[in-house]
Scaffold this active site. Structure first.
Site, PDB file in Angstrom:
ATOM      1  N   LYS A 118       0.823  -1.211   0.000  1.00 24.87           N
ATOM      2  CA  LYS A 118       0.000   0.000   0.000  1.00 24.87           C
ATOM      3  C   LYS A 118       0.858   1.262   0.000  1.00 24.87           C
ATOM      4  O   LYS A 118       0.495   2.265  -0.612  1.00 24.87           O
ATOM      5  CB  LYS A 118      -0.949   0.009   1.209  1.00 24.87           C
ATOM      6  CG  LYS A 118      -2.065  -0.999   1.054  1.00 24.87           C
ATOM      7  CD  LYS A 118      -3.212  -0.765   1.995  1.00 24.87           C
ATOM      8  CE  LYS A 118      -4.350  -1.741   1.651  1.00 24.87           C
ATOM      9  NZ  LYS A 118      -5.504  -1.648   2.506  1.00 24.87           N
ATOM     10  N   LYS A 201      -4.347  -7.949  -6.839  1.00 28.46           N
ATOM     11  CA  LYS A 201      -5.588  -8.285  -6.128  1.00 28.46           C
ATOM     12  C   LYS A 201      -6.727  -7.345  -6.522  1.00 28.46           C
ATOM     13  O   LYS A 201      -6.493  -6.138  -6.688  1.00 28.46           O
ATOM     14  CB  LYS A 201      -5.292  -8.148  -4.622  1.00 28.46           C
ATOM     15  CG  LYS A 201      -6.369  -8.618  -3.708  1.00 28.46           C
ATOM     16  CD  LYS A 201      -5.995  -8.330  -2.255  1.00 28.46           C
ATOM     17  CE  LYS A 201      -6.266  -6.890  -1.882  1.00 28.46           C
ATOM     18  NZ  LYS A 201      -6.823  -6.685  -0.550  1.00 28.46           N
ATOM     19  N   LYS A 204     -11.011  -2.574  -3.428  1.00 30.46           N
ATOM     20  CA  LYS A 204     -11.957  -1.442  -3.412  1.00 30.46           C
ATOM     21  C   LYS A 204     -11.296  -0.149  -3.843  1.00 30.46           C
ATOM     22  O   LYS A 204     -11.916   0.726  -4.420  1.00 30.46           O
ATOM     23  CB  LYS A 204     -12.432  -1.160  -1.975  1.00 30.46           C
ATOM     24  CG  LYS A 204     -13.252  -2.187  -1.319  1.00 30.46           C
ATOM     25  CD  LYS A 204     -13.625  -1.637   0.054  1.00 30.46           C
ATOM     26  CE  LYS A 204     -13.614  -2.712   1.100  1.00 30.46           C
ATOM     27  NZ  LYS A 204     -12.311  -2.890   1.756  1.00 30.46           N
TER      28      LYS A 204
HETATM   29  N1  AQP Z   1      -9.408  -9.645  -3.982  1.00 23.91           N
HETATM   30  C1  AQP Z   1      -9.765 -10.322  -2.887  1.00 23.91           C
HETATM   31  N2  AQP Z   1      -9.983 -11.641  -2.958  1.00 23.91           N
HETATM   32  C2  AQP Z   1     -10.371 -12.351  -1.854  1.00 23.91           C
HETATM   33  N3  AQP Z   1     -10.559 -11.775  -0.640  1.00 23.91           N
HETATM   34  C3  AQP Z   1     -10.346 -10.446  -0.544  1.00 23.91           C
HETATM   35  N4  AQP Z   1     -10.459  -9.581   0.482  1.00 23.91           N
HETATM   36  C4  AQP Z   1     -10.144  -8.335   0.067  1.00 23.91           C
HETATM   37  N5  AQP Z   1      -9.846  -8.349  -1.243  1.00 23.91           N
HETATM   38  C5  AQP Z   1      -9.956  -9.654  -1.650  1.00 23.91           C
HETATM   39  C6  AQP Z   1     -10.847  -9.966   1.827  1.00 23.91           C
HETATM   40  O1  AQP Z   1     -11.914  -9.113   2.213  1.00 23.91           O
HETATM   41  C7  AQP Z   1     -11.798  -8.881   3.617  1.00 23.91           C
HETATM   42  C8  AQP Z   1     -11.908  -7.414   3.891  1.00 23.91           C
HETATM   43  O2  AQP Z   1     -10.780  -6.744   3.420  1.00 23.91           O
HETATM   44  P1  AQP Z   1     -10.553  -5.251   3.886  1.00 23.91           P
HETATM   45  O3  AQP Z   1     -11.524  -4.361   3.274  1.00 23.91           O
HETATM   46  O4  AQP Z   1     -10.494  -5.167   5.348  1.00 23.91           O
HETATM   47  O5  AQP Z   1      -9.113  -4.930   3.404  1.00 23.91           O
HETATM   48  P2  AQP Z   1      -8.340  -5.299   2.135  1.00 23.91           P
HETATM   49  O6  AQP Z   1      -7.917  -6.727   2.223  1.00 23.91           O
HETATM   50  O7  AQP Z   1      -7.249  -4.292   1.992  1.00 23.91           O
HETATM   51  O8  AQP Z   1      -9.438  -5.162   0.974  1.00 23.91           O
HETATM   52  P3  AQP Z   1      -9.468  -4.182  -0.220  1.00 23.91           P
HETATM   53  O9  AQP Z   1     -10.724  -4.414  -0.980  1.00 23.91           O
HETATM   54  O10 AQP Z   1      -8.186  -4.293  -0.991  1.00 23.91           O
HETATM   55  O11 AQP Z   1      -9.587  -2.777   0.484  1.00 23.91           O
HETATM   56  P4  AQP Z   1      -8.708  -1.482   0.286  1.00 23.91           P
HETATM   57  O12 AQP Z   1      -8.668  -1.265  -1.186  1.00 23.91           O
HETATM   58  O13 AQP Z   1      -9.400  -0.392   1.025  1.00 23.91           O
HETATM   59  O14 AQP Z   1      -7.367  -1.801   0.852  1.00 23.91           O
HETATM   60  C9  AQP Z   1     -10.500  -9.503   4.087  1.00 23.91           C
HETATM   61  O15 AQP Z   1     -10.788 -10.769   4.675  1.00 23.91           O
HETATM   62  C10 AQP Z   1      -9.736  -9.686   2.816  1.00 23.91           C
HETATM   63  O16 AQP Z   1      -8.842 -10.778   2.898  1.00 23.91           O
END
Ligand code: AQP
Length: 340
Positions: A118, A201, A204
């Protein structure tokens, strides 16, 4: 799930940092619902304290928190069966977070790959909160003495760090107070990749909306994003080994498997020999049929924000009832005087 001397309790959370994606759904929320329905106590959080580790517009943060609550409900989480709340309403997370910051070693934090991903080349400009995120996540889990943590693959390292933090706390204070929680990661959707780059990955916060399917996307948008998903010119093979060097193709097969509840191996035998011109419409139809009812229900729920807030407030009260005595005991173990 493996045995543990602690009472089994499930905890997990998602950041209200944008629109919930298909990755969050397949990697996390769907598993949340399965675990809720397996009869174990389940606690699911909207982790707004984590969301602000990167800039969030306050109006958007409020909307995203309520939308995430609506998504939890629309996907099948039941506030009678699970405790649903937003993290900032239960101060024990931040309070235990501070204690755990003092247990966690900098060397451990320096190994966290999500911070490196990040922060990229801008680590100096990132918030201290983003760096400390994993020890707050440990507090989220340990404030409930949770034993089982359903997450996507990307969060595995953070749950493993939580185990190290719990073990060090227990060791330093010569107690057997915190469990060492177990990540629950399985199925085809544990790592859903970007539709624009099969090595990244689905996220969001990806600047490209075409990289992800949002849970609130309408049918046309879902179909368009799948049509435009990056692929290669080869037809689909009849076995998964031949997808090893084709990350985008592999991702679409995994998404199909994740949504349909089949294994990727089953899917590849069904679609062997197809060109993407044939396979993508199949995937789009499947995704629309599965996701549209969830999006409709989310829109309906967002029509009554006061009911969502009531559910979150009630969930926060129930969460605090569990977390506050655990925090108090942790304070006693550490040696804080508590006289009020
Ligand atoms: N691409 C993914 N595939 C499978 N699982 C995923 N998770 C996130 N992206 C994927 C799982 O969703 C849960 C919540 O994640 P989070 O929002 O707390 O943080 P993150 O992992 O950083 O998800 P994002 O979507 O990438 O958010 P941003 O962009 O804000 O950082 C977790 O269980 C994660 O494993």
């Amino acid at each position: 799930m493996t045995d543990t001397p602690f009472t089994p309790r499930v905890f997990s959370g998602i950041q209200p940092s944008g629109n919930l994606t298909l990755g969050n759904y397949l990697g996390a929320v769907r598993r949340f619902v399965e675990m809720q329905n397996s009869g174990i106590e389940t606690i699911y959080c909207m982790v707004d304290l984590h969301a602000i580790t990167v800039w969030q517009d306050p109006t958007d943060l409020r909307r995203h928190t309520r939308e995430l609550a609506a998504a939890y409900l629309a996907c099948g989480l039941d506030p009678q069966k699970s405790i649903l709340f937003n993290q900032s309403q239960v101060p024990a997370h931040a309070q235990l977070g501070w204690v755990l910051n003092c247990v966690t070693r900098l060397g451990w934090m320096n190994r966290m790959t999500q911070f490196k991903d990040k922060a990229g080349k801008n680590a100096e400009k990132m918030s201290l909160g983003l760096y400390a995120y994993p020890s707050l996540m440990a507090a989220d889990i340990l404030a409930y003495k949770a034993t089982h943590i359903p997450v996507g693959e990307d969060q595995k390292q953070h749950v493993e760090l939580t185990r190290d933090i719990a073990a060090k706390f227990n060791h330093d204070f010569k107690v057997d107070f915190f469990p060492e929680p177990e990540p629950i990661i399985d199925g085809a959707g544990t790592r859903v990749m970007s539709l624009r780059d099969g090595t990244k990955k689905m996220s969001k916060s990806d600047p490209s909306d075409l990289s992800r399917i949002n849970m609130m996307d309408d049918a046309d948008t879902i179909a368009k994003k799948i049509r435009k998903a990056k692929t290669d010119p080869e037809p689909l093979p009849d076995n998964l080994d031949d997808l090893a060097d084709r990350p985008e193709a592999r991702n679409l097969i995994n998404i199909y498997a994740g949504i349909s509840g089949q294994t990727p191996a089953d899917v590849i035998t069904q679609v062997a020999g197809q060109q993407f011109g044939q396979f993508k419409p199949l995937l789009a139809d499947l995704a629309v049929a599965h996701l549209s009812p969830i999006a409709d229900e989310m829109r309906r729920l967002m029509g009554d924000v006061s009911e969502i807030d009531r559910i979150l407030g009630d969930g926060a009260n129930r969460a605090a009832e569990i977390a506050e005595p655990i925090l108090a005991e942790a304070y006693d173990i550490v040696g804080f005087v508590r006289s009020r």
